[in-house]
Design a protein around this motif. Structure first.
Motif, PDB file in Angstrom:
ATOM      1  N   ASP A 115     -26.992  41.555  40.548  1.00 25.63           N
ATOM      2  CA  ASP A 115     -27.964  42.558  40.994  1.00 25.63           C
ATOM      3  C   ASP A 115     -29.214  42.527  40.119  1.00 25.63           C
ATOM      4  O   ASP A 115     -30.339  42.655  40.613  1.00 25.63           O
ATOM      5  CB  ASP A 115     -27.344  43.961  40.956  1.00 25.63           C
ATOM      6  CG  ASP A 115     -26.366  44.193  42.097  1.00 25.63           C
ATOM      7  OD1 ASP A 115     -26.353  43.379  43.040  1.00 25.63           O
ATOM      8  OD2 ASP A 115     -25.622  45.185  42.041  1.00 25.63           O
ATOM      9  N   LEU A 116     -29.025  42.367  38.825  1.00 23.24           N
ATOM     10  CA  LEU A 116     -30.162  42.313  37.909  1.00 23.24           C
ATOM     11  C   LEU A 116     -30.962  41.027  38.125  1.00 23.24           C
ATOM     12  O   LEU A 116     -32.191  41.044  38.087  1.00 23.24           O
ATOM     13  CB  LEU A 116     -29.690  42.391  36.456  1.00 23.24           C
ATOM     14  CG  LEU A 116     -30.782  42.329  35.389  1.00 23.24           C
ATOM     15  CD1 LEU A 116     -31.805  43.448  35.582  1.00 23.24           C
ATOM     16  CD2 LEU A 116     -30.177  42.402  33.990  1.00 23.24           C
ATOM     17  N   VAL A 117     -30.266  39.928  38.371  1.00 23.07           N
ATOM     18  CA  VAL A 117     -30.947  38.656  38.658  1.00 23.07           C
ATOM     19  C   VAL A 117     -31.838  38.811  39.887  1.00 23.07           C
ATOM     20  O   VAL A 117     -32.999  38.399  39.888  1.00 23.07           O
ATOM     21  CB  VAL A 117     -29.928  37.513  38.879  1.00 23.07           C
ATOM     22  CG1 VAL A 117     -30.645  36.222  39.294  1.00 23.07           C
ATOM     23  CG2 VAL A 117     -29.110  37.271  37.615  1.00 23.07           C
ATOM     24  N   SER A 118     -31.304  39.425  40.926  1.00 25.04           N
ATOM     25  CA  SER A 118     -32.068  39.633  42.167  1.00 25.04           C
ATOM     26  C   SER A 118     -33.282  40.522  41.929  1.00 25.04           C
ATOM     27  O   SER A 118     -34.369  40.269  42.459  1.00 25.04           O
ATOM     28  CB  SER A 118     -31.166  40.255  43.236  1.00 25.04           C
ATOM     29  OG  SER A 118     -30.085  39.398  43.543  1.00 25.04           O
ATOM     30  N   LEU A 119     -33.109  41.569  41.131  1.00 26.46           N
ATOM     31  CA  LEU A 119     -34.216  42.470  40.835  1.00 26.46           C
ATOM     32  C   LEU A 119     -35.302  41.739  40.045  1.00 26.46           C
ATOM     33  O   LEU A 119     -36.498  41.905  40.309  1.00 26.46           O
ATOM     34  CB  LEU A 119     -33.714  43.675  40.047  1.00 26.46           C
ATOM     35  CG  LEU A 119     -34.758  44.743  39.708  1.00 26.46           C
ATOM     36  CD1 LEU A 119     -35.392  45.313  40.979  1.00 26.46           C
ATOM     37  CD2 LEU A 119     -34.129  45.865  38.884  1.00 26.46           C
ATOM     38  N   MET A 120     -34.898  40.904  39.110  1.00 20.02           N
ATOM     39  CA  MET A 120     -35.869  40.146  38.317  1.00 20.02           C
ATOM     40  C   MET A 120     -36.621  39.131  39.187  1.00 20.02           C
ATOM     41  O   MET A 120     -37.788  38.832  38.947  1.00 20.02           O
ATOM     42  CB  MET A 120     -35.168  39.446  37.154  1.00 20.02           C
ATOM     43  CG  MET A 120     -34.612  40.421  36.110  1.00 20.02           C
ATOM     44  SD  MET A 120     -33.842  39.612  34.686  1.00 20.02           S
ATOM     45  CE  MET A 120     -35.310  39.069  33.792  1.00 20.02           C
ATOM     46  N   LYS A 148     -41.743  37.316  41.750  1.00 18.70           N
ATOM     47  CA  LYS A 148     -42.532  36.926  42.916  1.00 18.70           C
ATOM     48  C   LYS A 148     -43.907  37.596  42.967  1.00 18.70           C
ATOM     49  O   LYS A 148     -44.787  37.163  43.705  1.00 18.70           O
ATOM     50  CB  LYS A 148     -41.758  37.241  44.199  1.00 18.70           C
ATOM     51  CG  LYS A 148     -40.560  36.327  44.420  1.00 18.70           C
ATOM     52  CD  LYS A 148     -39.767  36.719  45.658  1.00 18.70           C
ATOM     53  CE  LYS A 148     -38.565  35.810  45.853  1.00 18.70           C
ATOM     54  NZ  LYS A 148     -37.742  36.206  47.028  1.00 18.70           N
ATOM     55  N   LYS A 149     -44.096  38.643  42.193  1.00 22.58           N
ATOM     56  CA  LYS A 149     -45.381  39.332  42.189  1.00 22.58           C
ATOM     57  C   LYS A 149     -46.448  38.569  41.392  1.00 22.58           C
ATOM     58  O   LYS A 149     -47.641  38.870  41.501  1.00 22.58           O
ATOM     59  CB  LYS A 149     -45.212  40.747  41.606  1.00 22.58           C
ATOM     60  CG  LYS A 149     -44.349  41.653  42.482  1.00 22.58           C
ATOM     61  CD  LYS A 149     -44.210  43.044  41.873  1.00 22.58           C
ATOM     62  CE  LYS A 149     -43.335  43.933  42.753  1.00 22.58           C
ATOM     63  NZ  LYS A 149     -43.989  44.305  44.025  1.00 22.58           N
ATOM     64  N   PHE A 150     -46.026  37.591  40.621  1.00 23.09           N
ATOM     65  CA  PHE A 150     -46.966  36.816  39.821  1.00 23.09           C
ATOM     66  C   PHE A 150     -47.511  35.622  40.613  1.00 23.09           C
ATOM     67  O   PHE A 150     -46.877  35.179  41.584  1.00 23.09           O
ATOM     68  CB  PHE A 150     -46.281  36.310  38.548  1.00 23.09           C
ATOM     69  CG  PHE A 150     -46.134  37.370  37.492  1.00 23.09           C
ATOM     70  CD1 PHE A 150     -47.060  37.468  36.456  1.00 23.09           C
ATOM     71  CD2 PHE A 150     -45.089  38.285  37.538  1.00 23.09           C
ATOM     72  CE1 PHE A 150     -46.942  38.444  35.486  1.00 23.09           C
ATOM     73  CE2 PHE A 150     -44.966  39.263  36.569  1.00 23.09           C
ATOM     74  CZ  PHE A 150     -45.894  39.345  35.541  1.00 23.09           C
ATOM     75  N   PRO A 151     -48.669  35.103  40.232  1.00 23.11           N
ATOM     76  CA  PRO A 151     -49.231  33.917  40.898  1.00 23.11           C
ATOM     77  C   PRO A 151     -48.217  32.760  40.895  1.00 23.11           C
ATOM     78  O   PRO A 151     -47.567  32.511  39.870  1.00 23.11           O
ATOM     79  CB  PRO A 151     -50.454  33.570  40.029  1.00 23.11           C
ATOM     80  CG  PRO A 151     -50.859  34.878  39.436  1.00 23.11           C
ATOM     81  CD  PRO A 151     -49.573  35.618  39.180  1.00 23.11           C
ATOM     82  N   ASP A 152     -48.057  32.128  42.042  1.00 26.34           N
ATOM     83  CA  ASP A 152     -47.092  31.036  42.208  1.00 26.34           C
ATOM     84  C   ASP A 152     -45.649  31.495  42.039  1.00 26.34           C
ATOM     85  O   ASP A 152     -44.737  30.668  41.932  1.00 26.34           O
ATOM     86  CB  ASP A 152     -47.377  29.892  41.225  1.00 26.34           C
ATOM     87  CG  ASP A 152     -48.770  29.309  41.388  1.00 26.34           C
ATOM     88  OD1 ASP A 152     -49.232  29.196  42.543  1.00 26.34           O
ATOM     89  OD2 ASP A 152     -49.405  28.990  40.367  1.00 26.34           O
ATOM     90  N   GLY A 153     -45.451  32.809  42.028  1.00 26.51           N
ATOM     91  CA  GLY A 153     -44.088  33.332  41.932  1.00 26.51           C
ATOM     92  C   GLY A 153     -43.409  33.064  40.611  1.00 26.51           C
ATOM     93  O   GLY A 153     -42.176  33.028  40.537  1.00 26.51           O
ATOM     94  N   LYS A 154     -44.180  32.893  39.538  1.00 25.84           N
ATOM     95  CA  LYS A 154     -43.615  32.596  38.226  1.00 25.84           C
ATOM     96  C   LYS A 154     -44.275  33.448  37.145  1.00 25.84           C
ATOM     97  O   LYS A 154     -45.501  33.582  37.120  1.00 25.84           O
ATOM     98  CB  LYS A 154     -43.809  31.115  37.874  1.00 25.84           C
ATOM     99  CG  LYS A 154     -43.036  30.151  38.764  1.00 25.84           C
ATOM    100  CD  LYS A 154     -41.542  30.231  38.483  1.00 25.84           C
ATOM    101  CE  LYS A 154     -40.766  29.235  39.332  1.00 25.84           C
ATOM    102  NZ  LYS A 154     -39.301  29.333  39.091  1.00 25.84           N
ATOM    103  N   VAL A 155     -43.458  33.981  36.264  1.00 31.25           N
ATOM    104  CA  VAL A 155     -43.982  34.694  35.103  1.00 31.25           C
ATOM    105  C   VAL A 155     -44.412  33.647  34.078  1.00 31.25           C
ATOM    106  O   VAL A 155     -43.626  32.765  33.741  1.00 31.25           O
ATOM    107  CB  VAL A 155     -42.909  35.613  34.476  1.00 31.25           C
ATOM    108  CG1 VAL A 155     -43.451  36.287  33.214  1.00 31.25           C
ATOM    109  CG2 VAL A 155     -42.447  36.654  35.482  1.00 31.25           C
ATOM    110  N   PRO A 156     -45.657  33.690  33.587  1.00 29.41           N
ATOM    111  CA  PRO A 156     -46.093  32.712  32.575  1.00 29.41           C
ATOM    112  C   PRO A 156     -45.176  32.743  31.358  1.00 29.41           C
ATOM    113  O   PRO A 156     -44.621  33.788  31.007  1.00 29.41           O
ATOM    114  CB  PRO A 156     -47.504  33.178  32.214  1.00 29.41           C
ATOM    115  CG  PRO A 156     -47.966  33.944  33.408  1.00 29.41           C
ATOM    116  CD  PRO A 156     -46.741  34.625  33.948  1.00 29.41           C
TER     117      PRO A 156
END
Length: 217
Positions: free
Chosen positions: A152-157, A162-170
């Motif tokens: 559940d935590l993995v899914s939430l993370m 996905k809110k970041f550009p290219d769907g990745k947290v820098p």
């Protein structure tokens, strides 16, 4: 014969010193340190200076490992779940110098530290605050959640990711902070989901995980 006696005397002194240090650590834990500095010193978070007292690194590592195991067992005897988890986090945080030296923790200890850190930070300042100050550890934390089995935590993370550009947290702290400063990220839904159900989920999962990993029932 005289040489053998001398060796036995030295070994006895080393064992006595180790026992005294372990007793001091356990007494310190029972007393309950109040500051980050006290946690580091009392729990052995910066033990480099102590190494000089031992003849070899192997001897020091063996004694330190036994002391660490004793402390983990002591903490797991705490009856209240949240108090036990908080004490474990304080102890591990001191040992790794609050995330600066993660190599001082073994794999299960690292997983516990990462997840508990996210738990505290999101409860305090939401995902925005967590990412701003601890975002550099986003992916190690996500991996930890996978290894502990908190899907559940993995899914939430992943929703946050996905809110970041290219769907990745820098992976660079400065880039994360620049993005959060320059753009408006809405983590309200993710924060609400976390607040509504994750205290119980994380508490239960982390307790089971640490008891299993530390081989303490």
């Amino acid at each position: 014969m005289k040489k053998v006696k001398n060796v036995l005397i030295v070994m006895g002194i080393v064992a006595l010193v180790a026992l005294l240090k372990l007793s001091a650590k356990l007494a310190f834990f029972h007393a309950g340190p109040q500051t980050e500095t006290e946690y580091v010193v009392g729990f052995g978070g910066t033990p480099e200076a102590e190494k000089e007292e031992y003849e070899t690194d192997e001897m020091y590592s063996e004694i330190q490992s036994k002391a660490d195991q004793e402390m983990v067992v002591k903490i797991l005897q705490t009856e209240k779940q949240y108090e036990m988890l908080d004490d474990m986090n304080n102890y591990l945080s001191a040992r790794c110098e609050f995330g600066e030296k993660m190599e001082k923790l073994n794999s299960w200890e690292q997983n516990f530290f990462y997840i508990y850190e996210l738990w505290e930070e999101v409860n305090s300042d939401g995902f925005d605050g967590y990412l701003y100050y601890r975002g550099i550890r986003f992916y190690p934390t996500k991996k930890a959640a996978e290894e502990v089995g908190i899907q559940d935590l993995v899914s939430l993370m992943e929703k946050v990711e996905k809110k970041f550009p290219d769907g990745k947290v820098p992976k660079n702290e400065e880039k994360i902070q620049d993005l959060l400063d320059e753009e408006e990220f809405d983590f309200e839904k993710e924060d609400e989901e976390f607040y509504e159900k994750y205290d119980a989920i994380l508490a239960d999962c982390l307790e089971k995980y640490v008891r299993k990993s530390a081989n303490v029932s």
